[in-house]
Design an enzyme around this catalytic site. Structure first.
Site, PDB file in Angstrom:
ATOM      1  CG  HIS A   1      -6.877  -3.171  -3.052  1.00  0.00           C
ATOM      2  ND1 HIS A   1      -7.290  -2.412  -1.911  1.00  0.00           N
ATOM      3  CD2 HIS A   1      -6.110  -4.031  -2.516  1.00  0.00           C
ATOM      4  CE1 HIS A   1      -6.999  -2.723  -0.873  1.00  0.00           C
ATOM      5  NE2 HIS A   1      -6.272  -3.982  -1.131  1.00  0.00           N
TER       6      HIS A   1
ATOM      7  N   GLY B   1      -7.223  -4.677   6.975  1.00  0.00           N
ATOM      8  CA  GLY B   1      -6.879  -3.975   8.015  1.00  0.00           C
ATOM      9  C   GLY B   1      -7.459  -3.671   9.213  1.00  0.00           C
TER      10      GLY B   1
ATOM     11  CE  LYS C   1      -3.584  -2.661   1.974  1.00  0.00           C
ATOM     12  NZ  LYS C   1      -4.820  -2.686   2.833  1.00  0.00           N
TER      13      LYS C   1
ATOM     14  CD  GLU D   1      -7.133  -7.940  -0.807  1.00  0.00           C
ATOM     15  OE1 GLU D   1      -6.082  -8.266  -0.072  1.00  0.00           O
ATOM     16  OE2 GLU D   1      -7.352  -6.759  -1.032  1.00  0.00           O
TER      17      GLU D   1
ATOM     18  CD  GLU E   1      -6.615  -0.284   1.145  1.00  0.00           C
ATOM     19  OE1 GLU E   1      -5.780  -0.174   0.490  1.00  0.00           O
ATOM     20  OE2 GLU E   1      -6.973  -1.152   1.950  1.00  0.00           O
TER      21      GLU E   1
ATOM     22  CB  SER F   1      -6.701  -9.213   9.085  1.00  0.00           C
ATOM     23  OG  SER F   1      -7.213  -7.946   9.154  1.00  0.00           O
TER      24      SER F   1
HETATM   25  P1  13P Z   1      -4.414  -6.221   5.522  1.00  0.00           P
HETATM   26  O1  13P Z   1      -3.573  -7.613   5.479  1.00  0.00           O
HETATM   27  O2  13P Z   1      -3.527  -5.069   6.242  1.00  0.00           O
HETATM   28  O3  13P Z   1      -5.701  -6.493   5.978  1.00  0.00           O
HETATM   29  O4  13P Z   1      -4.719  -5.843   4.039  1.00  0.00           O
HETATM   30  C1  13P Z   1      -5.116  -6.809   2.949  1.00  0.00           C
HETATM   31  C2  13P Z   1      -5.136  -6.002   1.800  1.00  0.00           C
HETATM   32  O5  13P Z   1      -5.931  -5.324   1.529  1.00  0.00           O
HETATM   33  C3  13P Z   1      -4.173  -6.742   0.920  1.00  0.00           C
HETATM   34  O6  13P Z   1      -4.203  -6.104  -0.403  1.00  0.00           O
END
Ligand code: 13P
Length: 254
Positions: free
Chosen positions: A98, A176, A14, A170, A100, A215
């Site tokens: 993704h 996160g 990220k 995901e 995000e 996570s």
């Molecule tokens: P986390 O492992 O921090 O939850 O993030 C997952 C993620 O978005 C990987 O692309």
């Protein structure tokens, strides 16, 4: 995890990193990953560090990927990065869709599908991210959402495009959050995705890597990897710590 599919474990950094910390992390991964021979491992640093990572990973088994890619080949698209540029900097993979990007940058299923196509046209392996929000899960929409996200790519590029791609399930509520999907809940979605692909082409479905993200940590990776349709992980926070990421890689072959 199934023996017909080599595991894929990827670290999505990220918007984290700095020259000094990247160098220390990559050096440790390089040294530690000689033990993982039966799997693919990749890191996805921010764009400005791709060159540094490519140089530090030269000759290593670790692959390099980008966190996003433009749908455009070149031109007046300020802030965008073309797939051919990523290839020049040693990328083998690109994340597309993704959550995000979907939520913070309003990326639609149609745009994500175009990114998938742009990545593949340049020779990159797209890692197509799919996943539902907590609100969608709570009203029982999980499969509807991930199938809609998958269908956007299948409708545009056909099932054969998945012969050279990875899916990453995901669930947005697990990212996160320190809260991961149970292996059973993730397995159910992975199996449904594979069955959906198998309706069009059973051989492609059988070989398609579907990795889990949200996570993933050293202490839950082995249970997730024990599920037959979970073929690896897309790791966020835990990928910034070499010992933690290496432990996740080792959980592939406990
Ligand atoms: P986390 O492992 O921090 O939850 O993030 C997952 C993620 O978005 C990987 O692309």
């Amino acid at each position: 995890m199934s023996p017909v599919r080599p595991a894929f474990v990827a670290g999505n950094w990220k918007m984290n990193g700095a020259l000094a910390t990247n160098a220390a992390l990559l050096e440790k991964l390089r040294a530690g990953l000689s033990v993982c021979k039966t799997m693919e491992v990749a890191v996805f640093p921010p764009f400005p560090y791709l060159d540094q990572a490519a140089r530090l990973l030269s000759g290593a088994t670790l692959a390099l990927g980008a966190q996003d890619v433009s749908i455009h080949a070149a031109g007046a698209y300020t802030g965008e990065v073309a797939a051919t540029m990523l290839v020049e900097f040693g990328c083998r993979h690109a994340l597309v869709g993704h959550s995000e990007r979907r939520s913070l940058h309003q990326e639609t299923d149609a745009l994500v599908a175009q990114k998938f196509g742009a990545a593949q046209a340049a020779g990159l392996i797209p890692v197509l991210c799919l996943g539902e929000t907590l609100a969608e899960r709570q009203v029982g929409e999980t499969l509807t959402v991930v199938m809609r996200q998958l269908e956007a790519v299948l409708a545009r590029y056909g099932v054969h495009s998945l012969a050279n791609a990875v899916l990453a399930y995901e669930p947005v509520w697990a990212i996160g959050a320190g809260r991961t999907a149970t292996p059973e809940a993730a397995q159910a979605v992975h199996l449904a995705l594979r069955q959906q692909v198998a309706l069009r082409d059973a051989a492609i479905a059988e070989k398609l890597r579907i990795v889990y993200g949200g996570s993933v940590k050293a202490d839950n990776a082995a249970q997730l990897f024990a599920a037959p349709d979970i073929d690896g992980a897309l790791v966020g926070g835990a990928a910034l710590n070499a010992d933690e990421f290496l432990a996740i890689c080792r959980a592939v072959n406990p």
